[in-house]
Design a protein around this motif. Sequence first.
Motif, PDB file in Angstrom:
ATOM      1  N   GLU A  64       0.884  -1.166   0.000  1.00 27.86           N
ATOM      2  CA  GLU A  64       0.000   0.000   0.000  1.00 27.86           C
ATOM      3  C   GLU A  64       0.922   1.216   0.000  1.00 27.86           C
ATOM      4  O   GLU A  64       1.767   1.372   0.891  1.00 27.86           O
ATOM      5  N   HIS A  65       0.807   2.060  -0.996  1.00 28.01           N
ATOM      6  CA  HIS A  65       1.641   3.264  -1.097  1.00 28.01           C
ATOM      7  C   HIS A  65       0.861   4.427  -0.496  1.00 28.01           C
ATOM      8  O   HIS A  65      -0.198   4.794  -0.993  1.00 28.01           O
ATOM      9  N   ILE A  66       1.409   4.991   0.576  1.00 25.86           N
ATOM     10  CA  ILE A  66       0.768   6.094   1.280  1.00 25.86           C
ATOM     11  C   ILE A  66       1.763   7.246   1.311  1.00 25.86           C
ATOM     12  O   ILE A  66       2.936   7.053   1.637  1.00 25.86           O
ATOM     13  N   TYR A  67       1.310   8.434   0.974  1.00 25.92           N
ATOM     14  CA  TYR A  67       2.251   9.552   0.974  1.00 25.92           C
ATOM     15  C   TYR A  67       1.571  10.825   1.441  1.00 25.92           C
ATOM     16  O   TYR A  67       0.357  10.966   1.390  1.00 25.92           O
ATOM     17  N   ASN A  68       2.423  11.724   1.937  1.00 24.57           N
ATOM     18  CA  ASN A  68       1.985  13.032   2.393  1.00 24.57           C
ATOM     19  C   ASN A  68       2.869  14.052   1.692  1.00 24.57           C
ATOM     20  O   ASN A  68       4.036  14.216   2.044  1.00 24.57           O
ATOM     21  N   GLU A  69       2.320  14.700   0.690  1.00 17.83           N
ATOM     22  CA  GLU A  69       3.121  15.646  -0.096  1.00 17.83           C
ATOM     23  C   GLU A  69       3.506  16.884   0.702  1.00 17.83           C
ATOM     24  O   GLU A  69       4.526  17.499   0.425  1.00 17.83           O
ATOM     25  N   GLU A  70       2.708  17.253   1.696  1.00 21.36           N
ATOM     26  CA  GLU A  70       3.031  18.439   2.506  1.00 21.36           C
ATOM     27  C   GLU A  70       4.336  18.261   3.266  1.00 21.36           C
ATOM     28  O   GLU A  70       5.075  19.221   3.470  1.00 21.36           O
ATOM     29  N   THR A  71       4.627  17.032   3.713  1.00 22.71           N
ATOM     30  CA  THR A  71       5.849  16.757   4.472  1.00 22.71           C
ATOM     31  C   THR A  71       6.867  15.964   3.663  1.00 22.71           C
ATOM     32  O   THR A  71       7.912  15.596   4.187  1.00 22.71           O
TER      33      THR A  71
END
Length: 104
Positions: A64-71
């Motif tokens: 599962e690829h989970i990302y947070n572009e803000e950080t």
Amino acid sequence: MLDINAKDNCSSFGFIGSNTIFSIEFDDSHQEHFKPVDEPKCKTKRYRVYKRIMLTFFKGTTFEHIYNEETSAYMMVRRTELEKNSNLINEIAAYFSDNYTNFD
């Protein structure tokens, strides 16, 4: 990561793509100088490159690829481990918050 993935079928991965704070420039005499750069922490160059690599080499059927572009944070959580622990993503995110001051 590929080696760990091949050897450990419980492994998951994560990273934060740090922002660039200095670049190296050379003057006419080929002397090296550091120039301050103020790259924001959102969608850093490292994050964008690493994200592309992760999506290429680690398929969504396994992770599962989970990302947070803000950080500029990225997690690849093994789906079989998520089935065992539905709170795993929150636990990993808490680890990032506890160990990286710029993650909040």
